[in-house]
Design an enzyme around this catalytic site. Sequence first.
Site, PDB file in Angstrom:
ATOM      1  CE  LYS A 115     -35.594   7.764  12.021  1.00 47.72           C
ATOM      2  NZ  LYS A 115     -36.603   8.773  11.659  1.00 47.72           N
ATOM      3  CE  LYS A 224     -42.455   1.037  15.399  1.00 49.82           C
ATOM      4  NZ  LYS A 224     -42.886   2.235  14.710  1.00 49.82           N
ATOM      5  CE  LYS A 227     -42.687   2.180   6.460  1.00 48.04           C
ATOM      6  NZ  LYS A 227     -42.567   3.611   6.225  1.00 48.04           N
TER       7      LYS A 227
HETATM    8  P1  ADP Z   1     -42.329   2.504  10.368  1.00 49.80           P
HETATM    9  O1  ADP Z   1     -42.180   2.480  11.876  1.00 49.80           O
HETATM   10  O2  ADP Z   1     -42.783   1.204   9.814  1.00 49.80           O
HETATM   11  O3  ADP Z   1     -41.126   3.070   9.660  1.00 49.80           O
HETATM   12  P2  ADP Z   1     -43.467   5.128   9.980  1.00 49.80           P
HETATM   13  O4  ADP Z   1     -42.501   5.661  10.967  1.00 49.80           O
HETATM   14  O5  ADP Z   1     -43.317   5.530   8.552  1.00 49.80           O
HETATM   15  O6  ADP Z   1     -43.512   3.526  10.074  1.00 49.80           O
HETATM   16  O7  ADP Z   1     -44.923   5.492  10.499  1.00 49.80           O
HETATM   17  C1  ADP Z   1     -45.941   6.162   9.798  1.00 49.80           C
HETATM   18  C2  ADP Z   1     -47.169   6.280  10.706  1.00 49.80           C
HETATM   19  O8  ADP Z   1     -47.634   4.969  11.101  1.00 49.80           O
HETATM   20  C3  ADP Z   1     -46.863   7.025  12.016  1.00 49.80           C
HETATM   21  O9  ADP Z   1     -47.983   7.821  12.372  1.00 49.80           O
HETATM   22  C4  ADP Z   1     -46.653   5.920  13.010  1.00 49.80           C
HETATM   23  O10 ADP Z   1     -46.931   6.324  14.338  1.00 49.80           O
HETATM   24  C5  ADP Z   1     -47.648   4.848  12.531  1.00 49.80           C
HETATM   25  N1  ADP Z   1     -47.187   3.480  12.882  1.00 49.80           N
HETATM   26  C6  ADP Z   1     -46.095   2.837  12.397  1.00 49.80           C
HETATM   27  N2  ADP Z   1     -45.962   1.595  12.929  1.00 49.80           N
HETATM   28  C7  ADP Z   1     -47.003   1.433  13.794  1.00 49.80           C
HETATM   29  C8  ADP Z   1     -47.447   0.364  14.661  1.00 49.80           C
HETATM   30  N3  ADP Z   1     -46.802  -0.809  14.726  1.00 49.80           N
HETATM   31  N4  ADP Z   1     -48.561   0.568  15.407  1.00 49.80           N
HETATM   32  C9  ADP Z   1     -49.241   1.752  15.340  1.00 49.80           C
HETATM   33  N5  ADP Z   1     -48.889   2.793  14.551  1.00 49.80           N
HETATM   34  C10 ADP Z   1     -47.796   2.656  13.771  1.00 49.80           C
END
Ligand code: ADP
Length: 359
Positions: A115, A224, A227
């Site tokens: 970040k 993966k 967002k």
């Molecule tokens: P993003 O990566 O979209 O910003 P977050 O970091 O807010 O999502 O993740 C919130 C929760 O969802 C966490 O526990 C994270 O490990 C899970 N998560 C996010 N993206 C995935 C994915 N593609 N596969 C599995 N778990 C995910």
Amino acid sequence: MADNKEIVLSGIRSTGNLHLGNYYGALSKFVRLQNDYDCNFFIADLHALTTSPDPSQLHANVKNILAEYLAAGIDPEKSTIFIQSDVPEISEMYLLLNMHVGIGELMRTTSFKDKARKALGIGAPAQEGEADDEAFEKEIIGASTNKRVNAGLLTYPTLMAVDILIQKATKVPVGKDQEQHLELTRRFARRFNSFYGVELFPEPYNFDFGGKPVKVPGLDGSGKMGKSEGNCIYLIDDPKVLRKKVMRATTDEGPKEPNSPMSEPVANLFTLLELTSAPDVVQHFRDAYADCSIRYGDLKKQLAEDILAVTTPIRDRINDIMADEAYLRRVVAQGAERARERAAATLAEVRHVMGIRKF
Ligand code: ADP
Ligand code: TRP
């Protein structure tokens, strides 16, 4: 919420709507856990401020996640649902725990490096290593004040550790990307306990029903769903948008010989199919791939309908729940009250062992 149940805690940052990755990686596990554990699920709005401090968006984003939690099946009668900033004890303990956290260990955290690089507009390192770390540190210290890496980002793991430790949670269901933060939390807990000679904090671990944590892939062929990757299927997507996204997913030219290995984009479609479709449907397409009769268009059509079967009922509920402000307010008021009760008790213990006493 009985006393003898193990304490589960997890949170999601309020930075937008929830997608299939969040659903399979986190949310669906929250729902499964709530009958057997003392479950606490929150919306990490203070953590959201570390990367998106836009006041006009924050509240709407909190409301979105709250409605999505409820629509996905988190039941406020079984689980405590709260907003992080409604528990001021977290902020106070964050200050206190920071006295026991080293800036070096925070700077070495992978999520911080990623970040911070983004904030400074510098690319990924050529290779991991000390030389790179030195250059990186220099960049951070030398950064101009309008292109700074904020201290909130650095201390993100302290705040996350406090979320967990203040509730004395032992099970923290999160995706694989969060495991380093959990490791730091355990280290901070051990350090605090041994420095003060107390047994205040238990050590928390990830929880995945014995299986390995899922990684939901994106539709763009690699990596993966996330967002910031812009490759998401959102729970809130309407059927037209969702079908279009799936139909546009990256594939390849198709297998040329029987039993060919799968390219990553096609393997990703099968991963999504496995998460959402019935086993015989998955087998049908696997067989078709193996004998080269597969038509990706048919697979995508089926996949879109099977994803819609999961998301449509959630989406309908999201819309109803979002319209009921009074209900949302009741849920978070009740959640804050419960979360604050345990947080206040832990904070009182922390203040006491650190020597903060009333005259
Ligand atoms: P993003 O990566 O979209 O910003 P977050 O970091 O807010 O999502 O993740 C919130 C929760 O969802 C966490 O526990 C994270 O490990 C899970 N998560 C996010 N993206 C995935 C994915 N593609 N596969 C599995 N778990 C995910
Ligand atoms: N860091 C987590 C994420 O990005 C969100 C989070 C904040 C969290 N505090 C937490 C998760 C405490 C579990 C427990 O997904």
